[in-house]
Write a protein that holds these residues in place. Structure first.
Motif, PDB file in Angstrom:
ATOM      1  N   CYS A  91       0.854  -1.191   0.000  1.00 52.11           N
ATOM      2  CA  CYS A  91       0.000   0.000   0.000  1.00 52.11           C
ATOM      3  C   CYS A  91       0.892   1.244   0.000  1.00 52.11           C
ATOM      4  O   CYS A  91       2.096   1.157   0.224  1.00 52.11           O
ATOM      5  CB  CYS A  91      -0.939  -0.021   1.211  1.00 52.11           C
ATOM      6  SG  CYS A  91      -0.214   0.699   2.683  1.00 52.11           S
ATOM      7  N   PRO A  92       0.322   2.415  -0.248  1.00 57.76           N
ATOM      8  CA  PRO A  92       1.142   3.634  -0.366  1.00 57.76           C
ATOM      9  C   PRO A  92       1.884   4.046   0.907  1.00 57.76           C
ATOM     10  O   PRO A  92       2.881   4.765   0.838  1.00 57.76           O
ATOM     11  CB  PRO A  92       0.129   4.702  -0.769  1.00 57.76           C
ATOM     12  CG  PRO A  92      -0.991   3.947  -1.403  1.00 57.76           C
ATOM     13  CD  PRO A  92      -1.082   2.652  -0.653  1.00 57.76           C
ATOM     14  N   CYS A  97       0.278   8.104   2.010  1.00 61.35           N
ATOM     15  CA  CYS A  97      -1.058   8.029   2.625  1.00 61.35           C
ATOM     16  C   CYS A  97      -1.124   8.736   3.971  1.00 61.35           C
ATOM     17  O   CYS A  97      -0.274   8.538   4.840  1.00 61.35           O
ATOM     18  CB  CYS A  97      -1.463   6.565   2.795  1.00 61.35           C
ATOM     19  SG  CYS A  97      -3.074   6.404   3.571  1.00 61.35           S
ATOM     20  N   ARG A  99      -3.080   8.224   6.412  1.00 56.09           N
ATOM     21  CA  ARG A  99      -3.421   7.389   7.564  1.00 56.09           C
ATOM     22  C   ARG A  99      -2.294   6.462   8.001  1.00 56.09           C
ATOM     23  O   ARG A  99      -2.400   5.757   8.988  1.00 56.09           O
ATOM     24  CB  ARG A  99      -4.638   6.517   7.248  1.00 56.09           C
ATOM     25  CG  ARG A  99      -5.864   7.315   6.951  1.00 56.09           C
ATOM     26  CD  ARG A  99      -7.130   6.549   7.169  1.00 56.09           C
ATOM     27  NE  ARG A  99      -8.258   7.355   6.758  1.00 56.09           N
ATOM     28  CZ  ARG A  99      -8.733   8.370   7.450  1.00 56.09           C
ATOM     29  NH1 ARG A  99      -8.210   8.682   8.601  1.00 56.09           N
ATOM     30  NH2 ARG A  99      -9.737   9.080   6.994  1.00 56.09           N
ATOM     31  N   ALA A 100      -1.219   6.437   7.246  1.00 56.72           N
ATOM     32  CA  ALA A 100      -0.169   5.438   7.486  1.00 56.72           C
ATOM     33  C   ALA A 100       0.474   5.582   8.855  1.00 56.72           C
ATOM     34  O   ALA A 100       0.672   6.680   9.357  1.00 56.72           O
ATOM     35  CB  ALA A 100       0.883   5.554   6.403  1.00 56.72           C
ATOM     36  N   GLY A 130       0.394  -0.210   5.544  1.00 60.98           N
ATOM     37  CA  GLY A 130       0.976   0.784   6.445  1.00 60.98           C
ATOM     38  C   GLY A 130       0.162   1.068   7.684  1.00 60.98           C
ATOM     39  O   GLY A 130       0.615   1.772   8.588  1.00 60.98           O
ATOM     40  N   CYS A 135      -5.066  -2.103   3.467  1.00 64.22           N
ATOM     41  CA  CYS A 135      -5.481  -1.983   2.062  1.00 64.22           C
ATOM     42  C   CYS A 135      -4.784  -3.011   1.165  1.00 64.22           C
ATOM     43  O   CYS A 135      -5.236  -3.266   0.061  1.00 64.22           O
ATOM     44  CB  CYS A 135      -5.225  -0.566   1.553  1.00 64.22           C
ATOM     45  SG  CYS A 135      -6.239   0.653   2.398  1.00 64.22           S
TER      46      CYS A 135
END
Ligand code: SF4
Length: 330
Positions: A91-92, A97, A99-100, A130, A135
Motif C-alpha cells: 500500500c502507499p 497516505c 493514515r499510514a 501501512g 489496504c
C-alpha cells in the motif's frame, strides 16, 4: 511444443492466446514504462488488464508475438512456474497516505527484492499495509504485515480464492529489521519442512504453537498479551464469519467499540468519531460535507475528532462548534 514465456489463456477456434504479466515492484510504474505497455498492446492488438496483484497483464497475445512483446518491454522473457513467490502487494504507506503508521513501501520493496520469484513448496503471496486498514489485504496473504502505532504485526497463513483462510498473527514487533528477520525465519522453516502445501495448510498440519515456537526464537514480541488476544480475536472471527466483533480491536476502542459518549454529552475535540456518529447520527451529513467519506472505515472512525479534522484540513474548533449546533438542534 516449445515452452512459451506466457500463460495460455484460452484456445478459441484452434487459436491459442497468451498473457504475460511483467513484474512491477509495488505497483509503482513510471510513465515511460507505462508507454511501453501501451505500445505493446497497440502493436499486437492485445488487451491490458490491471490485476489484483498490482501488475498489468498484457493478454490476448498470439504465441508468435510473446517473445517480441517481452523484447519491446526491454525485459527478459519470464517463464511461469506456479510454486514460487508471486508478488508483494504494497500500500502507499507513509510515502503517500495520510493514515499510514509505518513505511510499507520501504518494507514491501525490500521483501519484493528478497523473495519474488523464489521457489517455494507452493505458491506464496505477500502483502504489506501501512496501517490496520490493511489496504493490501495482508490478512489473506501467505505472509502479511500490518503497520501499527507501535511497530508491525506479522501474519502467516492467509489465502483467498478457493480455500480462504485468515492469516494467524505470529508476533507484533517494533522494527522493520525484526520484521525482515521474522519473515526470513518463517520462509526458511516453511521451505525446509512443508509438503506441497500453502503455508496456512502447513500451519494447520503442524499446529500454530509449533510454528510460532520454531520461528520466534529470541524475537521478543512488543506485547505477548496483545499478540495472543489478537490471535484469539482473529480465530474467533474465522470460526464465525458472521460475528459482529472486529477482527482486531483497534487502539483506543473499547470491547463494544465505544468509549463513553452518551446521549446528552457534549461533543469535544477528543470525542471519537465512531461514538459521535453512533450517539448523534444526525451529525453524519456534516462530517461527510467536510470530506469524511470514510465513515464506514473502522480505522478512520476510531480517530478522535481533532485528528480527523487535521487529516481533512479542517479547523477542529469550527467543526466542534458546527457539530454542537446540530446536537443541540440549533
Ligand atoms: S493500509 Fe493504511 S496506510 Fe496503507 S493505504 Fe490503506 S489507509 Fe493508507
Amino acid at each position: 511444443m516449445a515452452q512459451v514465456a506466457g500463460n495460455l489463456q484460452r484456445i478459441r477456434n484452434g487459436q491459442r492466446r497468451y498473457a504475460i504479466t511483467p513484474r512491477i515492484p509495488g505497483g509503482f510504474v513510471q510513465p515511460a514504462m507505462l508507454q511501453k505497455f501501451i505500445d505493446v498492446a497497440n502493436t499486437f492488438k492485445a488487451t491490458l488488464k490491471i490485476t489484483g496483484g498490482q501488475r498489468i497483464m498484457i493478454t490476448n497475445l498470439k504465441q508468435e508475438d510473446v517473445d517480441k512483446a517481452w523484447e519491446m518491454l526491454g525485459m527478459a522473457p519470464a517463464y511461469t512456474t506456479s510454486n514460487r513467490v508471486r508478488s508483494v502487494k504494497i500500500c502507499p504507506g507513509t510515502t503517500f497516505c495520510k493514515r499510514a503508521k509505518q513505511d510499507s513501501v520501504s518494507l514491501g520493496m525490500k521483501l519484493d527484492k528478497l523473495y519474488v520469484s523464489q521457489e517455494m513448496p507452493s505458491k506464496m503471496k505477500m502483502g504489506v499495509s501501512g496501517c490496520p486498514n490493511s489496504c493490501s489485504e495482508s490478512i489473506t496473504k501467505d505472509i502479511g504485515v500490518i503497520g501499527t502505532v507501535d511497530g508491525w504485526q506479522v501474519y502467516a497463513g492467509g489465502s483467498a480464492g478457493a480455500h480462504p483462510r485468515f492469516a494467524d498473527l505470529i508476533a507484533e514487533v517494533a522494527t522493520e529489521k525484526e520484521v525482515l528477520e521474522l519473515v526470513d525465519r518463517m520462509v526458511t522453516f516453511y521451505k525446509e519442512n512443508a509438503h506441497i502445501e500453502r503455508i496456512g495448510a502447513f500451519i494447520d498440519r503442524i499446529g500454530l504453537a509449533a510454528f510460532k515456537e520454531a520461528v520466534l526464537g529470541d524475537i521478543t514480541p512488543i506485547d505477548g498479551a496483545n499478540t495472543s488476544s489478537a490471535s484469539a480475536s482473529i480465530s474467533a472471527a474465522a470460526a464465525n464469519p458472521n460475528a459482529t466483533e472486529p477482527l482486531v480491536n483497534l487502539p483506543g476502542m473499547g470491547a463494544n467499540g465505544t468509549q463513553g459518549l452518551n446521549q446528552g454529552d457534549p461533543i469535544t475535540e477528543n470525542s471519537i468519531i465512531r461514538e459521535i456518529i453512533e450517539v448523534y447520527p444526525n451529525t453524519i451529513p456534516a462530517l461527510q460535507e467536510i470530506g469524511m467519506g470514510c465513515l464506514g472505515c473502522p480505522s478512520a472512525t476510531s480517530e478522535p475528532l481533532w485528528q480527523a479534522a487535521s487529516i481533512h484540513g479542517f479547523d477542529v474548533t469550527e467543526l466542534v462548534s458546527r457539530l454542537e449546533k446540530i446536537r443541540k438542534g440549533a
